[in-house]
Design a protein around this motif. Structure first.
Motif, PDB file in Angstrom:
ATOM      1  N   ARG A 217     -53.807 -86.608-145.767  1.00 12.25           N
ATOM      2  CA  ARG A 217     -54.159 -86.584-147.191  1.00 12.25           C
ATOM      3  C   ARG A 217     -55.286 -87.576-147.478  1.00 12.25           C
ATOM      4  N   ARG A 218     -56.228 -87.160-148.315  1.00 10.39           N
ATOM      5  CA  ARG A 218     -57.301 -88.056-148.773  1.00 10.39           C
ATOM      6  C   ARG A 218     -57.431 -87.943-150.285  1.00 10.39           C
ATOM      7  N   THR A 219     -57.663 -89.068-150.937  1.00  7.19           N
ATOM      8  CA  THR A 219     -57.649 -89.172-152.393  1.00  7.19           C
ATOM      9  C   THR A 219     -59.042 -89.456-152.937  1.00  7.19           C
ATOM     10  N   VAL A 220     -59.351 -88.854-154.070  1.00  8.55           N
ATOM     11  CA  VAL A 220     -60.581 -89.160-154.809  1.00  8.55           C
ATOM     12  C   VAL A 220     -60.204 -89.370-156.273  1.00  8.55           C
ATOM     13  N   VAL A 221     -60.825 -90.373-156.895  1.00  5.55           N
ATOM     14  CA  VAL A 221     -60.557 -90.722-158.292  1.00  5.55           C
ATOM     15  C   VAL A 221     -61.880 -90.751-159.044  1.00  5.55           C
ATOM     16  N   GLN A 222     -61.913 -90.133-160.208  1.00  3.37           N
ATOM     17  CA  GLN A 222     -63.093 -90.240-161.073  1.00  3.37           C
ATOM     18  C   GLN A 222     -62.805 -91.280-162.147  1.00  3.37           C
ATOM     19  N   LEU A 223     -63.631 -92.322-162.180  1.00  2.00           N
ATOM     20  CA  LEU A 223     -63.456 -93.424-163.120  1.00  2.00           C
ATOM     21  C   LEU A 223     -64.555 -93.424-164.174  1.00  2.00           C
ATOM     22  N   ARG A 224     -64.153 -93.701-165.412  1.00  2.00           N
ATOM     23  CA  ARG A 224     -65.148 -93.961-166.454  1.00  2.00           C
ATOM     24  C   ARG A 224     -65.478 -95.452-166.436  1.00  2.00           C
ATOM     25  N   ILE A 225     -66.764 -95.746-166.384  1.00  2.00           N
ATOM     26  CA  ILE A 225     -67.240 -97.119-166.203  1.00  2.00           C
ATOM     27  C   ILE A 225     -67.950 -97.595-167.466  1.00  2.00           C
ATOM     28  N   GLY A 226     -67.827 -98.871-167.761  1.00  2.00           N
ATOM     29  CA  GLY A 226     -68.457 -99.454-168.941  1.00  2.00           C
ATOM     30  C   GLY A 226     -69.924 -99.765-168.735  1.00  2.00           C
ATOM     31  N   ARG A 227     -70.671 -98.822-168.215  1.00  2.00           N
ATOM     32  CA  ARG A 227     -72.124 -98.924-168.098  1.00  2.00           C
ATOM     33  C   ARG A 227     -72.665 -97.508-167.927  1.00  2.00           C
ATOM     34  N   SER A 228     -73.953 -97.335-168.108  1.00  2.00           N
ATOM     35  CA  SER A 228     -74.546 -95.998-168.066  1.00  2.00           C
ATOM     36  C   SER A 228     -75.585 -95.913-166.949  1.00  2.00           C
ATOM     37  N   GLY A 229     -76.155 -94.718-166.795  1.00  3.58           N
ATOM     38  CA  GLY A 229     -77.189 -94.511-165.781  1.00  3.58           C
ATOM     39  C   GLY A 229     -76.656 -94.388-164.380  1.00  3.58           C
ATOM     40  N   LEU A 230     -75.427 -93.871-164.225  1.00  8.52           N
ATOM     41  CA  LEU A 230     -74.780 -93.852-162.910  1.00  8.52           C
ATOM     42  C   LEU A 230     -74.895 -92.520-162.179  1.00  8.52           C
ATOM     43  N   ARG A 231     -75.363 -91.472-162.834  1.00 10.88           N
ATOM     44  CA  ARG A 231     -75.298 -90.142-162.224  1.00 10.88           C
ATOM     45  C   ARG A 231     -75.978 -90.093-160.863  1.00 10.88           C
ATOM     46  N   ASP A 232     -77.119 -90.737-160.721  1.00 10.23           N
ATOM     47  CA  ASP A 232     -77.880 -90.679-159.474  1.00 10.23           C
ATOM     48  C   ASP A 232     -77.637 -91.876-158.565  1.00 10.23           C
ATOM     49  N   LEU A 233     -76.551 -92.582-158.828  1.00  8.48           N
ATOM     50  CA  LEU A 233     -76.177 -93.705-157.966  1.00  8.48           C
ATOM     51  C   LEU A 233     -76.034 -93.219-156.526  1.00  8.48           C
ATOM     52  N   PRO A 234     -76.502 -93.972-155.530  1.00  2.00           N
ATOM     53  CA  PRO A 234     -76.331 -93.540-154.135  1.00  2.00           C
ATOM     54  C   PRO A 234     -74.861 -93.498-153.734  1.00  2.00           C
ATOM     55  N   PHE A 235     -74.611 -92.852-152.625  1.00  2.00           N
ATOM     56  CA  PHE A 235     -73.327 -92.933-151.935  1.00  2.00           C
ATOM     57  C   PHE A 235     -73.224 -94.359-151.383  1.00  2.00           C
ATOM     58  N   VAL A 236     -72.181 -95.088-151.739  1.00  3.15           N
ATOM     59  CA  VAL A 236     -72.036 -96.501-151.370  1.00  3.15           C
ATOM     60  C   VAL A 236     -70.749 -96.676-150.572  1.00  3.15           C
ATOM     61  N   THR A 237     -70.842 -97.320-149.415  1.00  3.74           N
ATOM     62  CA  THR A 237     -69.667 -97.529-148.577  1.00  3.74           C
ATOM     63  C   THR A 237     -69.796 -98.828-147.793  1.00  3.74           C
ATOM     64  N   ASP A 238     -68.669 -99.358-147.370  1.00  7.31           N
ATOM     65  CA  ASP A 238     -68.659-100.537-146.505  1.00  7.31           C
ATOM     66  C   ASP A 238     -68.608-100.072-145.044  1.00  7.31           C
ATOM     67  N   LEU A 239     -69.614 -99.306-144.650  1.00  9.47           N
ATOM     68  CA  LEU A 239     -69.681 -98.725-143.300  1.00  9.47           C
ATOM     69  C   LEU A 239     -68.465 -97.849-143.014  1.00  9.47           C
ATOM     70  N   HIS A 240     -67.997 -97.144-144.045  1.00  6.13           N
ATOM     71  CA  HIS A 240     -66.851 -96.239-143.922  1.00  6.13           C
ATOM     72  C   HIS A 240     -65.586 -96.966-143.462  1.00  6.13           C
ATOM     73  N   ALA A 241     -65.466 -98.238-143.802  1.00  9.05           N
ATOM     74  CA  ALA A 241     -64.284 -99.002-143.387  1.00  9.05           C
ATOM     75  C   ALA A 241     -63.119 -98.833-144.352  1.00  9.05           C
ATOM     76  N   SER A 242     -63.373 -98.940-145.677  1.00 13.57           N
ATOM     77  CA  SER A 242     -62.242 -98.912-146.602  1.00 13.57           C
ATOM     78  C   SER A 242     -62.532 -98.226-147.935  1.00 13.57           C
ATOM     79  N   PHE A 243     -63.758 -97.831-148.214  1.00  8.81           N
ATOM     80  CA  PHE A 243     -64.029 -97.147-149.476  1.00  8.81           C
ATOM     81  C   PHE A 243     -65.407 -96.497-149.434  1.00  8.81           C
ATOM     82  N   TYR A 244     -65.577 -95.551-150.345  1.00  6.01           N
ATOM     83  CA  TYR A 244     -66.919 -95.155-150.775  1.00  6.01           C
ATOM     84  C   TYR A 244     -66.857 -94.826-152.254  1.00  6.01           C
TER      85      TYR A 244
END
Length: 368
Positions: A217-244
């Motif tokens: 099983r793998r989980t994904v969560v969509q969060l509403r954030i208190g800032r704007s301009g996020l649509r084109d944010l890059p894919f961000v990960t800690d080298l695929h260790a614990s999150f993206y």
């Protein structure tokens, strides 16, 4: 009773893309147990095309071979299948790098970013991140468009698709399979097991020994954030260790805790503990205020015991072909994987688009 050359069991991207490859010169039927194709892993994937994913493995070579096919819109998508995203692989004080970063050359070269450059891309990073590796070629995959194009290509070439068609019984009659499904009887020369998490169950119905597939099983969560301009944010990960995480809307992100929880084949649902872990890891990575959980879901990623993809005829069962074990790379490898499987089913040499790939690397009962 319908009579076909190839019966594909499973309507996700594995079965649909293979059907699109085969239907031109073989009689093909695809059967899906659910009321629609792609309800499980395919329909719940937050899919990316990422050159670095998979390490130095045959699976990554499949991924690289798939990129030109995505760029061309195979198999006839009316809309682009890739959307540029870029990936930021965060590093800590040790300045970690990919083990095989030197192999990522040319258009897939990784660029090292110091903290100042990372801050320009991601203001609000916590202090533990000292830099990053930037992967410019990372792109979103339009999974719905890709899957729909595959099913359309299958039908356009005369292939059949049946839903609500769970396997009820399967038996051999000479050199043919006689299959009873929830939507009727079928006679087939070859059965392709593209049933994902249910792959071993399909094999059991066909009296074929299991491979030992394990859904996770793998989980994904969509969060509403208190800032704007996020649509084109890059894919961000800690080298695929614990999150993206990656941008979704103007003020929302998708966050995954990279969980891999063993489970039985099922209609996966997120566990609250995994949602909480996702939020905690996101908040420890950046100082952006989380205002609400907007959506949450889970899907299954299924692995063979050696985590290798398994494509090929079963040496213990005539006319039984495995197309399983895609794990978390099934969609980004599907164009090339379907071409590989189609070549094996037709008994042809691998085409030039698959240069450097070795079919035996994916043999279903050979574990790496």
């Amino acid at each position: 009773m319908d009579s076909v050359d190839v019966l594909i069991v499973g309507g996700g991207i594995a079965g649909a893309s293979l059907g699109a490859r085969l239907a031109g010169n073989l009689r093909v039927m695809l059967v899906e147990a659910e009321d629609m194709c792609g309800r499980h892993a395919t329909g719940r994937s937050a899919a990316f095309w990422q050159a670095s994913l998979g390490g130095d493995t045959p699976e990554r070579r499949l991924s690289l071979a798939s990129k030109p096919m995505f760029d061309e819109g195979w198999p006839g998508s009316p809309t682009p299948l890739l959307r540029p995203r870029g990936a930021v692989h965060l590093t800590g004080p040790a300045g970690e790098k990919f083990d095989d970063a030197d192999a990522m050359a040319g258009q897939y070269r990784l660029e090292h970013l110091d903290r100042a450059k990372v801050d320009a891309l991601l203001p609000g990073l916590r202090e533990q991140w000292t830099g990053a590796w930037y992967e410019a070629s990372c792109a979103d995959i339009d999974v719905a468009a890709f899957h729909a194009a595959c099913l359309a290509a299958l039908r356009r070439q005369g292939g059949m698709v049946r839903t609500d068609a769970a396997l009820q019984s399967v038996r051999r009659s000479g050199e043919r399979w006689i299959v009873e499904t929830g939507s009727g009887s079928v006679e087939a020369g070859i059965i392709v097991n593209a049933a994902g998490a249910w792959g071993d169950e399909v094999a059991a119905r066909c009296d074929v020994p299991a491979l030992g597939l394990q859904p996770k099983r793998r989980t994904v969560v969509q969060l509403r954030i208190g800032r704007s301009g996020l649509r084109d944010l890059p894919f961000v990960t800690d080298l695929h260790a614990s999150f993206y995480f990656k941008g979704e809307g103007d003020n929302s992100v998708w966050v995954c805790p990279l969980d891999e929880t063993d489970t039985d084949p099922c209609d996966a649902a997120p566990e609250e503990i995994d949602v909480a872990i996702a939020i905690d890891r996101f908040e420890k990575a950046v100082d952006w205020p989380v205002e609400a959980v907007e959506r949450k879901w889970a899907g299954l990623r299924t692995f063979a015991p050696d985590r290798g993809m398994k494509f090929g005829f079963d040496p213990e069962a005539n006319g039984f072909f495995w197309c399983v074990g895609q794990g978390g790379m099934g969609i980004q490898t599907a164009p090339a994987a379907s071409l590989l499987c189609a070549s094996l089913i037709r008994g042809e040499a691998l085409p030039g688009e698959l240069a450097g790939l070795i079919a035996e690397d994916f043999a279903p009962r050979t574990f790496r």
